[in-house]
Motif scaffolding. Structure first.
Motif, short mmCIF file in Angstrom:
data_model
loop_
_atom_site.label_atom_id
_atom_site.label_comp_id
_atom_site.label_asym_id
_atom_site.label_seq_id
_atom_site.Cartn_x
_atom_site.Cartn_y
_atom_site.Cartn_z
N PRO A 7 40.52 -2.63 -1.25
CA PRO A 7 40.61 -1.90 -2.51
C PRO A 7 39.76 -2.51 -3.62
CG PRO A 7 42.77 -2.15 -1.55
CD PRO A 7 41.84 -2.96 -0.72
N ALA A 8 39.62 -3.82 -3.62
CA ALA A 8 38.77 -4.46 -4.64
C ALA A 8 37.31 -4.04 -4.47
CB ALA A 8 38.90 -5.97 -4.56
N LEU A 9 36.85 -3.97 -3.22
CA LEU A 9 35.48 -3.54 -2.98
C LEU A 9 35.27 -2.07 -3.33
CD1 LEU A 9 34.70 -5.40 0.37
CD2 LEU A 9 33.85 -5.92 -1.92
N VAL A 10 36.25 -1.24 -3.04
CA VAL A 10 36.15 0.17 -3.39
C VAL A 10 36.11 0.33 -4.90
CG1 VAL A 10 37.38 2.38 -3.32
CG2 VAL A 10 37.18 1.00 -1.25
N THR A 11 36.93 -0.42 -5.61
CA THR A 11 36.94 -0.36 -7.07
C THR A 11 35.59 -0.81 -7.63
OG1 THR A 11 39.31 -0.77 -7.12
CG2 THR A 11 38.10 -1.19 -9.15
N ALA A 13 32.67 -0.74 -6.08
CA ALA A 13 31.67 0.27 -5.72
C ALA A 13 31.77 1.48 -6.64
CB ALA A 13 31.84 0.69 -4.26
N THR A 14 32.98 1.89 -6.98
CA THR A 14 33.17 3.02 -7.88
C THR A 14 32.63 2.71 -9.26
OG1 THR A 14 35.13 3.70 -6.64
CG2 THR A 14 34.88 4.59 -8.86
N ALA A 15 32.90 1.52 -9.75
CA ALA A 15 32.40 1.12 -11.07
C ALA A 15 30.88 1.10 -11.08
CB ALA A 15 32.96 -0.24 -11.45
N LEU A 16 30.26 0.59 -10.02
CA LEU A 16 28.80 0.57 -9.94
C LEU A 16 28.22 1.98 -9.87
CD1 LEU A 16 28.23 -2.42 -7.51
CD2 LEU A 16 27.80 -2.34 -9.97
N LEU A 17 28.88 2.88 -9.14
CA LEU A 17 28.42 4.26 -9.06
C LEU A 17 28.49 4.94 -10.42
CD1 LEU A 17 27.49 6.69 -7.38
CD2 LEU A 17 29.91 7.23 -7.03
N LEU A 18 29.59 4.74 -11.15
CA LEU A 18 29.71 5.33 -12.48
C LEU A 18 28.65 4.80 -13.44
CD1 LEU A 18 33.59 5.40 -12.90
CD2 LEU A 18 32.06 7.34 -12.54
N PHE A 19 28.37 3.50 -13.36
CA PHE A 19 27.33 2.91 -14.19
C PHE A 19 25.96 3.49 -13.84
CE2 PHE A 19 24.13 -0.33 -15.04
CZ PHE A 19 24.32 -0.50 -16.40
N ALA A 20 25.68 3.65 -12.56
CA ALA A 20 24.39 4.22 -12.13
C ALA A 20 24.24 5.66 -12.60
CB ALA A 20 24.26 4.12 -10.62
N CYS A 21 25.31 6.44 -12.52
CA CYS A 21 25.26 7.82 -12.98
C CYS A 21 25.01 7.90 -14.48
CB CYS A 21 26.55 8.55 -12.62
SG CYS A 21 26.73 8.88 -10.87
N ALA A 22 25.68 7.05 -15.24
CA ALA A 22 25.48 7.02 -16.70
C ALA A 22 24.05 6.61 -17.03
CB ALA A 22 26.48 6.09 -17.34
N ALA A 23 23.51 5.64 -16.29
CA ALA A 23 22.14 5.21 -16.53
C ALA A 23 21.14 6.32 -16.21
CB ALA A 23 21.84 3.96 -15.69
N TYR A 24 21.40 7.07 -15.15
CA TYR A 24 20.51 8.17 -14.78
C TYR A 24 20.49 9.25 -15.86
CZ TYR A 24 18.38 11.97 -12.17
OH TYR A 24 17.57 13.00 -11.77
N VAL A 25 21.66 9.61 -16.36
CA VAL A 25 21.72 10.61 -17.43
C VAL A 25 21.04 10.08 -18.68
CG1 VAL A 25 23.28 11.87 -18.97
CG2 VAL A 25 23.76 11.78 -16.54
N GLY A 26 21.21 8.79 -18.97
CA GLY A 26 20.54 8.19 -20.12
C GLY A 26 19.03 8.25 -20.00
N ARG A 27 18.52 7.95 -18.79
CA ARG A 27 17.07 8.05 -18.58
C ARG A 27 16.58 9.48 -18.74
NH1 ARG A 27 15.78 6.13 -13.09
NH2 ARG A 27 18.00 6.27 -12.73
#
Length: 54
Positions: A7-11, A13-27
């Motif tokens: 569960p720690a790894l899934v959490t 990974a989810t946080a990293l995915l959300l950060f990547a999505c926010a960065a993509y929209v920002g770009r």
């Protein structure tokens, strides 16, 4: 101490995915000149925004 590594790894990974999505929209906002609260403007930005947010 670390009884639940799965569960720690899934959490993490989810946080990293959300950060990547926010960065993509920002770009995309910078690339197409869309100010932060707006969600419409350039057609390519709208496509990218809808794909990331849905």
């Amino acid at each position: 101490m670390n009884a639940y590594p799965g569960p720690a790894l899934v959490t993490l990974a989810t946080a990293l995915l959300l950060f990547a999505c926010a960065a993509y929209v920002g770009r995309c906002r910078i690339q197409f000149g869309i100010q932060a609260p707006a969600t419409s403007g350039h057609p390519q930005f709208e496509i990218a925004y809808m794909r990331i947010q849905s």
